[in-house]
Scaffold this motif. Structure first.
Motif, short mmCIF file in Angstrom:
data_model
loop_
_atom_site.label_atom_id
_atom_site.label_comp_id
_atom_site.label_asym_id
_atom_site.label_seq_id
_atom_site.Cartn_x
_atom_site.Cartn_y
_atom_site.Cartn_z
N TYR A 1 0.68 -1.26 0.00
CA TYR A 1 0.08 -0.17 -0.08
C TYR A 1 0.98 1.33 0.06
CZ TYR A 1 0.74 0.70 5.14
OH TYR A 1 1.24 1.12 6.36
N ASP B 1 1.07 3.09 -3.17
CA ASP B 1 -0.03 3.85 -3.80
C ASP B 1 -0.05 5.27 -3.69
OD1 ASP B 1 -2.95 5.00 -3.78
OD2 ASP B 1 -3.33 2.86 -4.50
N ALA C 1 -2.31 7.35 -3.03
CA ALA C 1 -2.97 8.18 -1.94
C ALA C 1 -2.36 7.94 -0.65
CB ALA C 1 -4.42 7.02 -1.73
N VAL C 2 -1.31 7.44 -0.25
CA VAL C 2 -0.80 7.33 0.92
C VAL C 2 0.47 8.35 0.99
CG1 VAL C 2 0.29 5.86 2.59
CG2 VAL C 2 -1.50 5.09 1.14
N TRP D 1 -5.18 7.15 9.44
CA TRP D 1 -5.44 5.81 8.90
C TRP D 1 -5.77 4.65 9.82
CZ3 TRP D 1 -5.14 5.62 3.46
CH2 TRP D 1 -4.88 6.93 2.95
N ASP E 1 -8.30 0.87 6.56
CA ASP E 1 -8.00 1.86 5.39
C ASP E 1 -6.82 1.30 4.71
OD1 ASP E 1 -10.11 3.26 6.45
OD2 ASP E 1 -8.95 4.79 7.58
N LEU E 2 -5.87 1.36 5.69
CA LEU E 2 -4.82 0.76 4.68
C LEU E 2 -4.67 -0.42 3.90
CD1 LEU E 2 -2.05 1.66 7.62
CD2 LEU E 2 -2.40 3.15 5.41
N VAL F 1 -6.42 0.23 0.65
CA VAL F 1 -5.57 0.88 -0.42
C VAL F 1 -4.76 -0.34 -0.99
CG1 VAL F 1 -3.51 2.16 -0.67
CG2 VAL F 1 -5.50 3.18 0.72
N ARG G 1 -6.56 -3.04 -3.51
CA ARG G 1 -7.47 -2.53 -4.78
C ARG G 1 -6.53 -2.47 -5.87
NH1 ARG G 1 -8.16 3.82 -3.04
NH2 ARG G 1 -5.94 4.66 -3.55
N HIS G 2 -5.26 -3.18 -5.79
CA HIS G 2 -4.27 -3.37 -6.68
C HIS G 2 -4.39 -4.80 -6.88
CE1 HIS G 2 -2.40 0.74 -6.82
NE2 HIS G 2 -2.74 0.74 -5.70
N THR H 1 1.14 -4.20 3.26
CA THR H 1 -0.29 -4.68 3.29
C THR H 1 -0.39 -5.96 4.01
OG1 THR H 1 -0.47 -3.65 0.97
CG2 THR H 1 -2.15 -5.00 1.87
N TRP I 1 0.27 6.55 9.17
CA TRP I 1 0.16 5.74 7.83
C TRP I 1 0.99 4.51 8.11
CZ3 TRP I 1 4.80 4.67 5.73
CH2 TRP I 1 5.86 5.38 5.86
#
Length: 418
Positions: free
Chosen positions: A143, A146, A148-149, A161, A165-166, A169, A172-173, A188, A274
């Motif tokens: 993650y 990504d 977004a982070v 986070w 949430d993490l 992220v 989604r890959h 992740t 994060w």
């Protein structure tokens, strides 16, 4: 991941290193050679590090603690051996210990599929076991890569986070490979571990660290960060400002948020949230030495779980038998002076490396309050000085002088440790 130490272990075996189990280490504390460690610590500072904390014990005497600091950083805050430090990916070792404790209590099993505890949250979760998460063999995308982070990594986003949430992220890959077929470091994996710990216990990660590890071991300066604030005296972490960031650092990582200090940015007020279960623990060199000693000696885990801790998977596909291995939250490999059980971490402004022998009697902790220059091999002189110090600290841990010759080269990784 663990780039400096891993590079050291990867090259050591090919150079014919003798593991500690094969050649017993001397138990003479004079062999720790504090003057040599001090020289190499100063070399690291002279090469551009804001400072460094070194703590080494060979298991037979009083630990050696060395602190060196650049004059400009000392004018801001004097670094001390007991300062709190953001431990980054070393957090994973502590999270793995918590999972193994719960396994010992029969509350979960390492063979449990992720789907059992996080239904519908991880695509293909029925084929991914908890042990795959702990050993980075799940195939889940990291993650921290990504976009977004990235604002949080740079200290420009104060969003809180959660583990879920993490995890969201990362998943989604598309996965990198089928579960259990390869090894690839992924933060992740530990976002999922954090979510599982919360689901199984109904408790927060902060309370689990406090109640199951910090309090029982008397770790007064070790905690899971729940915000940007520190609890005690702490090491200030720094990154170069955008104008002084080396070209080797990717453009997207150059604008770091924080307080300007000349050519540097003080990032110690940024929120490490994060990192989550992959990297949000704060500790000190002394506390972390105590934790690793308790973990590897069996003080925290019964024999069955100790066996799981030491059961590793190959990290290098070209050297499945004699190369480095990954266990739950820990890595092992041969160095010129002995076999280490170790991990390290990088979080914006903080680089930490922790090494121990198999039984936790000997340890070496090296903390440097900067990170990007190591993460991207952006300053070769600094990286070489760091690796020389790491190698000497590990050898001192085994009561041996560091071998002559150049240090192992570092490895670039396009991302963050967490």
């Amino acid at each position: 991941m663990s780039a400096p130490l891993l590079a050291l272990t990867l090259t050591a075996t090919s150079a014919g290193a003798a593991p500690a189990e094969a050649v017993p280490a001397a138990r003479d504390t004079a062999r720790v050679r504090p003057a040599e460690l001090a020289r190499l610590a100063q070399r690291l500072v002279d090469a551009g590090a804001p400072g460094v904390i070194v703590r080494v014990t060979d298991g037979s005497g009083r630990p050696v603690e060395i602190v060196r600091q650049a004059p400009w950083a000392a004018r801001e805050q004097r670094l001390a051996a007991g300062d709190e430090f953001r431990m980054g990916s070393n957090t994973k070792t502590m999270m793995a210990a918590l999972v193994l404790q719960l396994a010992a209590e029969g509350r979960l099993a390492l063979t449990d599929p992720v789907e059992k505890w996080l239904p519908g949250q991880v695509p293909g979760g029925s084929a991914i076991t908890l042990r795959m998460l702990l050993t980075h063999t799940s195939g889940l995308y990291d993650y921290t890569l990504d976009p977004a982070v990235l604002p949080a990594i740079l200290g420009r986003d104060d969003r809180r986070w959660t583990s879920r949430d993490l995890l969201a992220v990362g998943v989604r890959h598309a996965p990198l490979f089928p579960p259990g077929t390869r090894w690839s470091y992924s933060n992740t994996d530990y976002a999922a571990v954090g979510a599982v710990l919360e689901a199984v216990t109904g408790a927060s990660l902060a309370s689990l660290v406090r109640d199951r590890i910090a309090r029982p071991l008397g770790l007064r300066h070790t905690y899971f960060a729940t915000g940007p604030h520190w609890r005690g005296r702490y090491a200030h972490g720094y990154e170069p400002d955008a104008a002084h960031m080396p070209d080797a650092v990717p453009e997207r990582f150059r604008d770091v948020g924080g307080v300007r200090r000349g050519a540097y940015v003080d990032v110690s007020g940024n929120d490490p949230g994060w990192g989550g279960a992959a990297g949000a623990v704060v500790s000190t060199a002394r506390d972390w030495s105590r934790f690793t000693s308790a973990l590897l000696s069996g003080e925290l885990l019964p024999p069955a779980q100790m066996a799981e801790l030491r059961r590793t998977v190959p990290m290098d596909p070209e050297r499945p038998q004699d190369g480095p291995g990954a266990g739950p939250g820990i890595e092992t490999g041969d160095t010129p002076c002995g076999t280490v059980w170790a991990h390290d971490g990088g979080m914006t402004g903080y680089t930490s490396t922790s090494s121990s022998d198999r039984d936790g009697r000997r340890s070496a902790v090296v903390l440097v309050p900067t990170e990007f220059l190591f993460e991207f091999d952006a300053d070769p002189e600094l990286v070489a000085a760091h690796q020389a110090l790491l190698g000497a600290a590990v050898c001192a841990m085994f009561g041996r002088p560091a071998p002559d010759g150049p240090s192992a080269p570092g490895r670039e990784r396009d991302g963050q440790d967490g």
